[in-house]
Design a protein around this motif. Sequence first.
Motif, mmCIF file in Angstrom:
data_model
loop_
_atom_site.group_PDB
_atom_site.id
_atom_site.type_symbol
_atom_site.label_atom_id
_atom_site.label_comp_id
_atom_site.label_asym_id
_atom_site.label_seq_id
_atom_site.Cartn_x
_atom_site.Cartn_y
_atom_site.Cartn_z
ATOM 1 N N ALA A 199 0.832 -1.199 0.000
ATOM 2 C CA ALA A 199 0.000 0.000 0.000
ATOM 3 C C ALA A 199 0.863 1.244 0.000
ATOM 4 O O ALA A 199 1.965 1.256 0.559
ATOM 5 N N THR A 243 -8.240 0.056 -4.853
ATOM 6 C CA THR A 243 -7.697 -1.241 -4.478
ATOM 7 C C THR A 243 -7.773 -2.168 -5.682
ATOM 8 O O THR A 243 -8.710 -2.066 -6.492
ATOM 9 N N GLY A 284 -0.301 5.459 0.295
ATOM 10 C CA GLY A 284 -1.341 6.475 0.227
ATOM 11 C C GLY A 284 -1.081 7.600 1.205
ATOM 12 O O GLY A 284 -0.424 7.426 2.223
ATOM 13 N N ARG A 297 -3.077 -1.349 -2.778
ATOM 14 C CA ARG A 297 -3.952 -0.292 -2.267
ATOM 15 C C ARG A 297 -3.253 1.055 -2.430
ATOM 16 O O ARG A 297 -2.037 1.146 -2.247
ATOM 17 N N THR A 298 -4.054 2.072 -2.729
ATOM 18 C CA THR A 298 -3.470 3.404 -2.900
ATOM 19 C C THR A 298 -4.513 4.467 -2.609
ATOM 20 O O THR A 298 -5.723 4.217 -2.672
ATOM 21 N N SER A 299 -4.059 5.674 -2.287
ATOM 22 C CA SER A 299 -4.976 6.763 -1.982
ATOM 23 C C SER A 299 -4.259 8.098 -2.034
ATOM 24 O O SER A 299 -3.056 8.181 -1.761
ATOM 25 N N ASP A 356 -9.022 6.973 -4.308
ATOM 26 C CA ASP A 356 -8.717 5.831 -3.474
ATOM 27 C C ASP A 356 -9.005 4.588 -4.301
ATOM 28 O O ASP A 356 -10.023 4.530 -4.990
ATOM 29 N N ARG A 383 -6.411 9.654 1.899
ATOM 30 C CA ARG A 383 -6.197 9.147 3.256
ATOM 31 C C ARG A 383 -4.802 8.532 3.360
ATOM 32 O O ARG A 383 -4.244 8.068 2.369
ATOM 33 N N ASP A 384 -4.278 8.563 4.558
ATOM 34 C CA ASP A 384 -2.962 7.981 4.793
ATOM 35 C C ASP A 384 -3.061 6.462 4.853
ATOM 36 O O ASP A 384 -3.963 5.909 5.489
ATOM 37 N N LEU A 385 -2.132 5.790 4.205
ATOM 38 C CA LEU A 385 -2.007 4.347 4.266
ATOM 39 C C LEU A 385 -0.609 4.008 4.785
ATOM 40 O O LEU A 385 0.352 4.713 4.482
ATOM 41 N N THR A 386 -0.500 2.948 5.536
ATOM 42 C CA THR A 386 0.805 2.526 6.040
ATOM 43 C C THR A 386 1.709 2.158 4.872
ATOM 44 O O THR A 386 1.341 1.308 4.043
#
Length: 339
Positions: free
Chosen positions: A161, A227, A163, A240-242, A225, A245-248
Amino acid sequence: MTEPQTRPDPTQRTTWAILGPGAISRDFLAGLRASASGTLGAVGSSDRDRAARFADDAGAGFTGTYDEVLARADVDAVYIGTVHPLHADLAIRALEAGKAVLCEKPAAPTAPDVDRILAAAERAGRPFVEAYKNRFGPWADELRSVLSGASLGAPREVEAAFGFAAPERSGRLFDPALAGGAILDVGCYPASLAVEVAFAAGEVPLSAVALQSASGEIVSGVDGDATARVRLGQIDAVLRTSIVRDLTPAAVIRCEHGTIELPDAWGERDVSATRIILRPDGEERRIIDVPAVQPMAAEADAVSRALAAGRREAPEMPWAHTRAVAHVLTGWRSAVVPG
């Protein structure tokens, strides 16, 4: 397996031009200054004043239009840091002018445009390298070594991911005309990792790249956003990407006999990732720490090595990987973005 990363001979300088005097090009300039063999000779833009201001700050000896810069015999390589839709045509013009090309990711918004670029590089016999910072430097070399080793067995699955929450929902990121959206801006990094892992498990023809499912949220006409589940040869990948919003920024690679954890899979623009965690089945985890480097410097030096060796590809990001990434991104965007 990547070739040994010997530094280029510092007496053999590569003179670069930067095309597109934007924010990402300033990051590349910092990398170029940290590189072993690169020096900035020229800056090109569709806006002469912007090019001149950038060159004044950077100390470049020449500024002009794209064509004026590409016509210079003293330019060996170009870095393309423009908006996505300009990448393909500029890369082709640079290759036809006899220059090596380092193109900021993604190489182009669509797979057919990537095919046009690589065909031009083939005709010109000059290097073309897609600039994924996670592919270059000691961390990337160590990951390839782990993937090629026998201790964990063949890779089978990837989850990755990338994001962040953009401070404003405007500008390039949210402009459909500029190929904005999460998938091309940062989703391409998980896609690039998945492709690298898939090739570590065996050759992956484009016929073996298949989008299994995709979903997303449309924000201001772009994929804010998204997936995807993708099959790449022998592996399955969840991406996953965005940009809302923040993604780990982490990834997990599941292998036959254990897992590989990448707690910081992408690093930063000015410093590479440094840690890989191995969890063999039935054994204690093993932490591998490697030195950090300036990743854009590593990209520039990879191009210099290709030029010095007369190669058209950099082994860190081969053309087959660039094609496969483009295939994934094109299918993912088509499934998420209307029209």
